[in-house]
Design a protein around this motif. Structure first.
Motif, short mmCIF file in Angstrom:
data_model
loop_
_atom_site.label_atom_id
_atom_site.label_comp_id
_atom_site.label_asym_id
_atom_site.label_seq_id
_atom_site.Cartn_x
_atom_site.Cartn_y
_atom_site.Cartn_z
N CYS A 144 -2.87 1.31 -9.48
CA CYS A 144 -2.03 0.99 -8.32
C CYS A 144 -2.86 0.42 -7.17
O CYS A 144 -2.40 -0.44 -6.42
N GLU A 145 -4.10 0.88 -7.04
CA GLU A 145 -4.95 0.42 -5.94
C GLU A 145 -5.66 -0.89 -6.24
O GLU A 145 -6.01 -1.64 -5.32
N ASN A 146 -5.84 -1.22 -7.52
CA ASN A 146 -6.66 -2.38 -7.88
C ASN A 146 -5.93 -3.40 -8.75
O ASN A 146 -6.53 -4.41 -9.13
N GLY A 147 -4.68 -3.15 -9.06
CA GLY A 147 -3.98 -4.04 -9.98
C GLY A 147 -3.49 -5.34 -9.38
O GLY A 147 -3.05 -6.24 -10.10
N GLY A 148 -3.51 -5.45 -8.04
CA GLY A 148 -3.09 -6.68 -7.39
C GLY A 148 -1.59 -6.83 -7.21
O GLY A 148 -1.11 -7.88 -6.78
N PHE A 149 -0.83 -5.78 -7.49
CA PHE A 149 0.62 -5.83 -7.31
C PHE A 149 1.02 -4.96 -6.11
O PHE A 149 0.26 -4.10 -5.65
N ILE A 150 2.22 -5.20 -5.61
CA ILE A 150 2.75 -4.44 -4.48
C ILE A 150 3.22 -3.07 -4.96
O ILE A 150 3.84 -2.96 -6.02
N VAL A 151 2.94 -2.03 -4.19
CA VAL A 151 3.37 -0.67 -4.52
C VAL A 151 4.22 -0.14 -3.38
O VAL A 151 3.78 -0.14 -2.22
N THR A 152 5.44 0.28 -3.69
CA THR A 152 6.40 0.72 -2.67
C THR A 152 6.95 2.09 -3.02
O THR A 152 7.38 2.31 -4.16
N ASP A 153 6.95 3.00 -2.06
CA ASP A 153 7.51 4.34 -2.24
C ASP A 153 8.95 4.31 -1.75
O ASP A 153 9.22 4.24 -0.55
N LYS A 154 9.89 4.33 -2.70
CA LYS A 154 11.31 4.23 -2.33
C LYS A 154 12.16 4.73 -3.49
O LYS A 154 11.84 4.49 -4.65
N ASN A 155 13.24 5.41 -3.17
CA ASN A 155 14.16 5.86 -4.21
C ASN A 155 15.14 4.75 -4.56
O ASN A 155 15.71 4.12 -3.67
#
Length: 370
Positions: A111-122
């Protein structure tokens, strides 16, 4: 094009990384709900995974800088399976290896290095997601109406850790017990343990007592019940939503097949989404068939029984494989003087079954047969 991955478990992280690496122009967003913990499964791999991780993250990742707490996996050591011998080793080729790793550590790294956006949401409805395609990797389904049950003697597990470090153990241990079997996975700073059983035969209290006795009271951090299943329709919502991970299928962890199937399904979906080479129905039928073949290869182990004469093993030995292709490959393996080079024949259907080659069948037969 935009692809959204739902779920921060291992399947979600690997799928997001795969698409971002092989199609960097595609917008990838991983959405997860931090209030829903992921299930810590998939701690050991096949030999393809180290190369995939190396391709994705070099030069940031190597064995000296090892954020996964990873160790070499050179094969699987079976103990107490079959009646022929106490120990049998299922080897990988001498110049290849798989890996063991800590699932939380690898998920955090991806998640930190994959280059994609990470969003915390239900997310409660696919309609609320702005994406061309969605991978639903949010774990076990709420019900199994849209799933076919797979045949397997296990339905429960105790997961634990031991502070013992085993630097000389470069393999997964799969030890048969009167209740089922237990895994022993060495990592750089601890050992991951799991006790697999059938709760309809062994109650949870007895399983816990037996696990504690076997490993001198390890730190049990999770008790889980599970079904073995595969989705009837891996791609839904008119081809827009793709099931992945435990939302697609679940099989017990013998032979470490889950992560390999996640990767294979990502490749099939990549051909469907990015290259437009295969249709949704074609790849759905292919992955479903391969998952059922993996089911059969796992059942193959139980057919030989174990050193234990117990209610579990009496039941496990009654489970039969009905696929004629399985027996065709098995008979070929038994009648041929196989060595590793035989796996390179052109007729793939004759020499592979799910994730396994005819060499695996003969090797397992010779190690576990009576």
């Amino acid at each position: 094009m935009k692809i959204v991955i739902l779920g921060r478990g291992l399947a979600g992280c690997l799928t997001a990384s795969h698409f971002k690496y092989y199609s960097p122009q595609t917008e990838i967003e991983l959405i997860y709900d931090s209030n829903i913990p992921s299930v810590p499964i998939g701690q050991a791999t096949f030999v393809e995974n180290p190369k995939m991780l190396w391709d994705m993250f070099r030069p940031k990742l190597d064995w000296y800088d090892n954020p996964f707490k990873a160790t070499f996996k050179t094969g699987i050591l079976y103990e107490n399976w079959g009646k022929k011998c106490d120990k049998f080793f299922h080897p990988f080729r001498f110049h290849t290896h798989a890996i063991h790793y800590d699932t939380n550590s690898i998920q955090n790294y991806l998640c930190e290095n994959g280059g994609f956006i990470v969003t915390d949401k239900n997310i409660s409805d696919y309609k609320n997601i702005d994406a061309d395609y969605i991978f639903d990797c949010r774990g076990f389904p709420k019900n199994y109406d849209d799933y076919d049950m797979l045949v397997n003697p296990l339905n429960a597990a105790l997961l634990a850790r031991s502070e013992e470090v085993k630097p000389a153990q470069h393999w997964t241990k799969a030890v048969a017990t009167p209740d089922g079997w237990t895994f022993d996975i060495p990592l750089t700073d601890h050992t991951s343990l799991g006790y697999l059983y059938n709760s309809d035969i062994t109650n949870d209290e007895d399983a816990t007592e037996n696990f504690n006795e076997m490993f001198d009271s390890p730190e049990i951090y999770q008790k889980m019940k599970f079904k073995n299943y595969v989705a009837k329709n891996p791609i839904i919502e008119d081809g827009r939503v793709i099931l992945q991970g435990n939302r697609l299928f679940f099989l017990e962890p013998l032979e470490s097949t889950a992560v390999a199937m996640y990767n294979r399904w990502s490749k099939y979906c990549f051909s469907y989404i990015i290259h437009k080479e295969n249709g949704a129905q074609a790849i759905s039928e292919r992955i479903t068939e391969e998952i059922k073949q993996v089911q059969n290869f796992i059942l193959y182990h139980y057919g030989f029984g174990s050193k234990w004469d117990s209610p579990f093993w009496d039941y496990a030995k009654t489970l039969r494989i009905t696929d004629p292709d399985f027996y065709r490959l098995m008979n070929y393996a038994m009648s041929t003087n196989l060595h590793w080079s035989n796996e390179d024949y052109d007729n793939e259907q004759l020499h592979s079954y799910g994730l396994h080659t005819s060499f695996n069948f003969r090797n397992m037969y010779e190690g576990l047969s009576i």
